[in-house]
Write a protein that holds these residues in place. Sequence first.
Motif, mmCIF file in Angstrom:
data_model
loop_
_atom_site.group_PDB
_atom_site.id
_atom_site.type_symbol
_atom_site.label_atom_id
_atom_site.label_comp_id
_atom_site.label_asym_id
_atom_site.label_seq_id
_atom_site.Cartn_x
_atom_site.Cartn_y
_atom_site.Cartn_z
ATOM 1 N N LEU A 122 0.816 -1.206 0.000
ATOM 2 C CA LEU A 122 0.000 0.000 0.000
ATOM 3 C C LEU A 122 0.853 1.261 0.000
ATOM 4 O O LEU A 122 1.963 1.277 0.538
ATOM 5 C CB LEU A 122 -0.914 0.035 1.231
ATOM 6 N N ILE A 123 0.314 2.316 -0.598
ATOM 7 C CA ILE A 123 0.947 3.640 -0.551
ATOM 8 C C ILE A 123 -0.032 4.577 0.143
ATOM 9 O O ILE A 123 -1.116 4.862 -0.382
ATOM 10 C CB ILE A 123 1.263 4.172 -1.966
ATOM 11 N N VAL A 124 0.339 5.025 1.337
ATOM 12 C CA VAL A 124 -0.461 6.000 2.082
ATOM 13 C C VAL A 124 0.230 7.344 1.934
ATOM 14 O O VAL A 124 1.386 7.507 2.328
ATOM 15 C CB VAL A 124 -0.605 5.609 3.561
ATOM 16 N N LEU A 125 -0.475 8.330 1.365
ATOM 17 C CA LEU A 125 0.159 9.580 0.964
ATOM 18 C C LEU A 125 0.122 10.655 2.038
ATOM 19 O O LEU A 125 0.922 11.581 2.001
ATOM 20 C CB LEU A 125 -0.517 10.104 -0.311
ATOM 21 N N HIS A 126 -0.803 10.559 3.008
ATOM 22 C CA HIS A 126 -0.925 11.598 4.032
ATOM 23 C C HIS A 126 -1.593 10.986 5.261
ATOM 24 O O HIS A 126 -2.433 10.080 5.135
ATOM 25 C CB HIS A 126 -1.764 12.761 3.493
ATOM 26 N N ALA A 127 -1.214 11.481 6.437
ATOM 27 C CA ALA A 127 -1.769 10.937 7.678
ATOM 28 C C ALA A 127 -3.281 11.105 7.752
ATOM 29 O O ALA A 127 -3.968 10.328 8.432
ATOM 30 C CB ALA A 127 -1.100 11.619 8.874
ATOM 31 N N ASP A 132 -5.366 10.714 5.275
ATOM 32 C CA ASP A 132 -6.054 9.920 4.259
ATOM 33 C C ASP A 132 -6.801 8.737 4.870
ATOM 34 O O ASP A 132 -6.291 8.050 5.773
ATOM 35 C CB ASP A 132 -5.052 9.396 3.231
ATOM 36 N N ASN A 133 -8.002 8.480 4.349
ATOM 37 C CA ASN A 133 -8.749 7.278 4.735
ATOM 38 C C ASN A 133 -8.767 6.241 3.609
ATOM 39 O O ASN A 133 -9.480 5.253 3.679
ATOM 40 C CB ASN A 133 -10.176 7.612 5.184
ATOM 41 N N GLY A 141 -2.748 0.602 -8.564
ATOM 42 C CA GLY A 141 -3.043 2.011 -8.821
ATOM 43 C C GLY A 141 -4.398 2.459 -8.328
ATOM 44 O O GLY A 141 -4.700 3.653 -8.336
ATOM 45 N N HIS A 142 -5.245 1.521 -7.919
ATOM 46 C CA HIS A 142 -6.578 1.867 -7.425
ATOM 47 C C HIS A 142 -6.559 2.044 -5.907
ATOM 48 O O HIS A 142 -5.585 1.729 -5.229
ATOM 49 C CB HIS A 142 -7.579 0.786 -7.826
ATOM 50 N N LYS A 143 -7.665 2.529 -5.359
ATOM 51 C CA LYS A 143 -7.754 2.900 -3.950
ATOM 52 C C LYS A 143 -8.439 1.814 -3.121
ATOM 53 O O LYS A 143 -9.374 1.158 -3.589
ATOM 54 C CB LYS A 143 -8.530 4.223 -3.809
ATOM 55 N N ILE A 144 -7.990 1.675 -1.882
ATOM 56 C CA ILE A 144 -8.582 0.762 -0.917
ATOM 57 C C ILE A 144 -8.891 1.547 0.352
ATOM 58 O O ILE A 144 -8.105 2.417 0.765
ATOM 59 C CB ILE A 144 -7.645 -0.437 -0.613
ATOM 60 N N ALA A 145 -10.033 1.293 0.954
ATOM 61 C CA ALA A 145 -10.417 1.985 2.189
ATOM 62 C C ALA A 145 -9.579 1.464 3.355
ATOM 63 O O ALA A 145 -9.458 0.248 3.549
ATOM 64 C CB ALA A 145 -11.891 1.790 2.463
ATOM 65 N N LEU A 146 -9.026 2.380 4.125
ATOM 66 C CA LEU A 146 -8.214 2.002 5.287
ATOM 67 C C LEU A 146 -9.068 1.794 6.532
ATOM 68 O O LEU A 146 -8.642 1.142 7.482
ATOM 69 C CB LEU A 146 -7.160 3.077 5.561
ATOM 70 N N ARG A 147 -10.260 2.332 6.542
ATOM 71 C CA ARG A 147 -11.210 2.177 7.655
ATOM 72 C C ARG A 147 -12.617 2.332 7.092
ATOM 73 O O ARG A 147 -12.787 2.641 5.911
ATOM 74 C CB ARG A 147 -10.947 3.222 8.740
ATOM 75 N N ARG A 148 -13.610 2.144 7.933
ATOM 76 C CA ARG A 148 -14.988 2.317 7.475
ATOM 77 C C ARG A 148 -15.248 3.794 7.170
ATOM 78 O O ARG A 148 -14.841 4.677 7.920
ATOM 79 C CB ARG A 148 -15.975 1.830 8.533
ATOM 80 N N ILE A 149 -15.923 4.053 6.052
ATOM 81 C CA ILE A 149 -16.266 5.413 5.644
ATOM 82 C C ILE A 149 -17.784 5.464 5.501
ATOM 83 O O ILE A 149 -18.376 4.711 4.718
ATOM 84 C CB ILE A 149 -15.588 5.794 4.308
ATOM 85 N N ALA A 150 -18.411 6.342 6.244
ATOM 86 C CA ALA A 150 -19.867 6.409 6.283
ATOM 87 C C ALA A 150 -20.408 7.116 5.039
ATOM 88 O O ALA A 150 -19.705 7.916 4.409
ATOM 89 C CB ALA A 150 -20.319 7.145 7.542
ATOM 90 N N TYR A 156 -4.002 12.390 -0.653
ATOM 91 C CA TYR A 156 -3.030 13.496 -0.612
ATOM 92 C C TYR A 156 -3.336 14.448 0.548
ATOM 93 O O TYR A 156 -2.884 15.589 0.556
ATOM 94 C CB TYR A 156 -3.046 14.326 -1.902
ATOM 95 N N GLY A 157 -4.138 14.009 1.521
ATOM 96 C CA GLY A 157 -4.556 14.908 2.605
ATOM 97 C C GLY A 157 -5.610 15.903 2.170
ATOM 98 O O GLY A 157 -5.906 16.849 2.901
ATOM 99 N N GLN A 158 -6.216 15.699 0.993
ATOM 100 C CA GLN A 158 -7.197 16.615 0.423
ATOM 101 C C GLN A 158 -8.458 15.843 0.041
ATOM 102 O O GLN A 158 -8.394 14.655 -0.288
ATOM 103 C CB GLN A 158 -6.618 17.293 -0.834
ATOM 104 N N PRO A 159 -9.628 16.489 0.059
ATOM 105 C CA PRO A 159 -10.856 15.797 -0.345
ATOM 106 C C PRO A 159 -10.831 15.456 -1.833
ATOM 107 O O PRO A 159 -10.438 16.280 -2.659
ATOM 108 C CB PRO A 159 -11.954 16.827 -0.062
ATOM 109 N N ILE A 160 -11.273 14.236 -2.158
ATOM 110 C CA ILE A 160 -11.423 13.865 -3.566
ATOM 111 C C ILE A 160 -12.877 13.492 -3.877
ATOM 112 O O ILE A 160 -13.188 13.134 -5.020
ATOM 113 C CB ILE A 160 -10.493 12.701 -3.953
ATOM 114 N N GLY A 161 -13.777 13.579 -2.896
ATOM 115 C CA GLY A 161 -15.176 13.257 -3.093
ATOM 116 C C GLY A 161 -15.792 12.773 -1.803
ATOM 117 O O GLY A 161 -15.199 12.903 -0.725
ATOM 118 N N VAL A 162 -17.014 12.226 -1.913
ATOM 119 C CA VAL A 162 -17.710 11.699 -0.728
ATOM 120 C C VAL A 162 -18.197 10.293 -1.020
ATOM 121 O O VAL A 162 -18.459 9.923 -2.178
ATOM 122 C CB VAL A 162 -18.901 12.596 -0.326
#
Length: 506
Positions: free
Chosen positions: A6-11, A13-14, A44-53, A61-67
């Motif tokens: 995994l690549i985690v880009l910012h603390a 990030d979820n 190259g795709h994203k995986i959830a690190l925790r539950r996201i409601a 990147y420590g920035q919002p990319i959507g909901v």
Amino acid sequence: MAAPELIVLHARDNVAVARVPLAQDADIPRPEGPLRVRAAIPAGHKIALRRIAPGEVVFKYGQPIGVAEVPIEAGEHVHVHNLAMAPALPAQAVERGQDAAPAADEAASFEGYVRDDGRVGTRNYIGVLSTVNCSATVCKAITQSFSGPALAELPRVDGVVAITHGSGCGMNEGEGLVLLRRTLAGYASHSNFAGVLLVGLGCEVNQVDPLIDELEPRVRERIRRLTIQEAGGTREAIERGQNLVRELAAQASSARRSTVPASQLVVGLQCGGSDGYSGISANPALGAAVDLLVRHGGTAILSETPEIYGAEHLLIARAASPAVAERLLARLRWWEDYAARHGAQLNNNPSPGNKEGGITTILEKSLGAVAKGGGSPLMDVVEYAQPVRSHGLVFMDTPGYDPVSATGQVAGGANLICFTTGRGSTYGCKPVPSLKLATNTTLYRRMSLDMDFNAGEIVDGTMDVAEAGERIFRLMLAAASGQPTLSEQHGLGDNEFVPWQLGAVM
């Protein structure tokens, strides 16, 4: 520490990015406990690190990319099926970008062609430019007579390039004509052309003589004109054009490379066929190279306004003055209105190829795209194809479509293009060398004859961003000094002149 997978880009990030393909039910070891992969996830795709409601902001990147549109469990694939744009996202506080970096201790240089007007070219071409589509065939016929072995007749000339397009008539005296003339004027005066032949039909709206009259006196000295109707027809125009090219070649053959400072380098920054690694490897590596270029007094042109949409706050924070910030915001407002007038939205990106590569929303794409500009202050904002006169990082307003965007950058004075790609672009850009920077090693190996640099080593963990940036900067200087790029070795770049078309066609 993140798992190797995994690549985690910012603390904050979820989500994390899969460094390699993740198999369903695989357990990824992490300090806080293993993360089970709920479904196969491509590299190259994203995986959830925790539950996201549902409705919760997703951060990368420590920035919002959507909901999240639905509940997303830890270990789930996060992509178009469960992540979307939102009407509004929380404003992000961004610290002001770095002030101007101190000048480099040792001045970098390259071997370039110093023209009479003081500008520096990285190539020594002769251009044959059509003022209207009606003269495009004649332009191509003139240049084809100097291809292959016939080019040997023109010593020290890199080639004869036809710059043709699909416009020039059937338009009113409005913004479309102004934009076309500005773009053609930028090419006609470009430092990579030792001489230029302008070819018209004779009766078009975009006349040859007014275009020449707008050029600076020193530029006009290396311009020749030709109209098909005055020449007596196509065959006569082709013969006359060939003679004029030979006349220009006699002047061009006297040009010699000489050592010039890196401050004379103007680099257009492009990304196309992006993937989930673009904002992790090639784009930030190119940004690091840009910061080095700026330290040496050079210029980089960041563009593609619809593809910084949602990440503009990162550039605003680095604006050299409030006026520069306002010019950027004004262009974004124009784009919002322009899209609305045509029943579109700026968040209609990413493209199908981007999504297949792991990019889900325009916010995610924009955050990665902005990384190409490094961390240097934003010194100026210019409109499409306007001459770039500031040194440092400059933003040029262009569409996101790569050929149109790069055409504007070259017209503005770019004498080198650096193009990052994750899916595989083969873009060439005569008369300007184009360096292709691959975001991942798989692409670099699969398209090894098209990719000039492998930034995928950053993803592999064998090179860091700073080292990659240094290597790209040295590659810039080598290409500017005459080292052929791969697109040049393959002869690509004859058909990529695509001016931005606005206004009514009648």
